[in-house]
Design a protein around this motif. Structure first.
Motif, PDB file in Angstrom:
ATOM      1  N   GLY A 129      35.616  32.723  25.418  1.00 33.16           N
ATOM      2  CA  GLY A 129      36.839  33.328  24.889  1.00 33.16           C
ATOM      3  C   GLY A 129      37.125  34.667  25.512  1.00 33.16           C
ATOM      4  N   GLU A 175      38.426  34.134  29.153  1.00 28.33           N
ATOM      5  CA  GLU A 175      39.790  33.637  29.228  1.00 28.33           C
ATOM      6  C   GLU A 175      40.800  34.697  28.814  1.00 28.33           C
ATOM      7  OE1 GLU A 175      40.121  30.087  27.018  1.00 28.33           O
ATOM      8  OE2 GLU A 175      39.079  28.845  28.493  1.00 28.33           O
ATOM      9  N   SER A 176      40.434  35.543  27.829  1.00 25.40           N
ATOM     10  CA  SER A 176      41.380  36.541  27.362  1.00 25.40           C
ATOM     11  C   SER A 176      41.679  37.589  28.435  1.00 25.40           C
ATOM     12  CB  SER A 176      40.830  37.221  26.107  1.00 25.40           C
ATOM     13  OG  SER A 176      39.650  37.930  26.418  1.00 25.40           O
ATOM     14  N   ALA A 227      46.440  32.007  26.692  1.00 24.86           N
ATOM     15  CA  ALA A 227      45.963  32.957  25.692  1.00 24.86           C
ATOM     16  C   ALA A 227      46.547  34.348  25.926  1.00 24.86           C
ATOM     17  CB  ALA A 227      44.429  33.017  25.719  1.00 24.86           C
ATOM     18  N   GLN A 236      49.277  36.277  23.403  1.00 22.03           N
ATOM     19  CA  GLN A 236      48.960  37.609  22.897  1.00 22.03           C
ATOM     20  C   GLN A 236      50.089  38.594  23.185  1.00 22.03           C
ATOM     21  OE1 GLN A 236      45.529  39.387  24.743  1.00 22.03           O
ATOM     22  NE2 GLN A 236      45.319  40.981  23.191  1.00 22.03           N
TER      23      GLN A 236
END
Length: 332
Positions: free
Chosen positions: A289, A292-293, A300, A304
């Motif tokens: 996670g 990927e962020s 993602a 955001q």
């Protein structure tokens, strides 16, 4: 000094009472000993032979208060408890994956119900095993002595640490005991400190490459987190296996490994391909996670940014299944 003298006096009164009860039972040819650690006492089952350097009773500890003579007898003689205890002990042995005779520490051994199973493991199943049990309740250990269990017994509070030399044990097992460490009976008792002393002592007491399996009943997610975090801080490779998840009969097993052996601190290999086990590796999930962020342009990241724009009151185009999709580039 006065408080310590009072505690010692109460301790000897408990021992004298226990000796009187022993007179109701037939004597045995070879006296059984309770082996001493730094803060434990050595005494024979019959006769008043006591050696002690120092001994402290944790009079406020819940198991010491709860498991009195009456409750200890009920626990040991209940057929339902015997069956549940046997089931959990066999499960813990399965998770330990011992491939030969081993010296095992039974933490919170009680009256020796789990120890009897350890003693009964045959050579075809990796036995026979030798075990040493430790428990805070003198009443539980008294019953274990009367039942003539094969293991040696230590009267000690696990919240004070493990009173053995480093690298003494090949493995450790605990059934329904370590959750007591999370209790605080007064402002002077720190569950975090008791957990730290226990897991640091256990880590030192196991040989490199050794394993421990602790079955426990956490009251809530906070206790579960406290226990697993303390184990990791002590140096263990740790993971929690849950049997019957979401059920009132759910049972939790804390699987611990000590680095330096074949396991190398990762317990996923312990439960891999095991029956009815689904591995959920929170470490890898959170790691993916985070990666990927940080990737600019992926879904993602776009979601955001759109959420940030909406909170600022700006008009944002509605999302769809095509939002953030990868586009194929054509060469001309």
């Amino acid at each position: 000094m006065a408080a310590n003298a009072k505690q010692r006096k109460e301790t000897w009164e408990v021992i004298n009472d226990r000796e009187k009860d022993l007179n109701d039972y037939d004597s045995i040819d070879k006296p059984t000993e309770v082996l001493l650690g730094e803060d434990c006492m050595l005494f024979h089952e019959l006769g008043k032979v006591v050696q002690a350097r120092s001994y402290r009773v944790s009079v406020g500890a819940p198991p010491d208060l709860f498991y009195n003579d009456s409750e200890s007898r009920k626990y040991t003689t209940s057929s339902r408890i015997q069956n549940v205890q046997a089931e959990m002990t066999h499960r813990a042995l399965e998770l330990l994956q011992l491939d030969g005779p081993s010296l095992i520490l039974d933490i919170g051994c009680g009256s020796g119900l789990s120890g009897e199973i350890l003693s009964a493991v045959t050579s075809t199943d990796g036995g026979p095993h030798i075990w040493i049990g430790m428990d805070i309740s003198p009443y539980m250990l008294d019953i274990a002595l009367r039942r003539e269990v094969e293991g040696d017994l230590v009267l000690s509070d696990i919240g004070d640490g493990i009173p053995f030399r480093p690298g003494s044990f090949d493995a450790a097992i605990s059934i329904s005991a370590i959750q007591w460490l999370c209790n605080a009976e007064s402002s002077e008792v720190s569950p975090q400190a008791r957990l730290s002393r226990f897991f640091n002592g256990l880590y030192a007491g196991l040989r490199r490459g050794g394993r421990a399996v602790c079955q426990f009943y956490p009251k809530n997610e906070l206790q579960r987190s406290m226990i697993s975090s303390a184990a990791v801080k002590a140096g263990f490779g740790a993971g929690i296996l849950e049997d019957n998840p979401g059920n009132k009969n759910a049972k939790f097993y804390l699987v611990l490994t000590v680095g330096g052996g074949a396991v190398q601190g990762d317990i996923t290999s312990v439960v891999l391909n095991m029956r009815d086990v689904d591995i959920q590796d929170a470490r890898r999930r959170s790691s993916v996670g985070k990666i990927e962020s940080k990737r600019k342009g992926n879904k993602a990241w776009i979601m955001q940014k759109k959420d940030q724009m909406q909170r600022k009151g700006k008009v944002v185009k509605a999302s769809s299944k095509y939002t953030g999709r990868s586009r194929r580039r054509l060469a001309f």
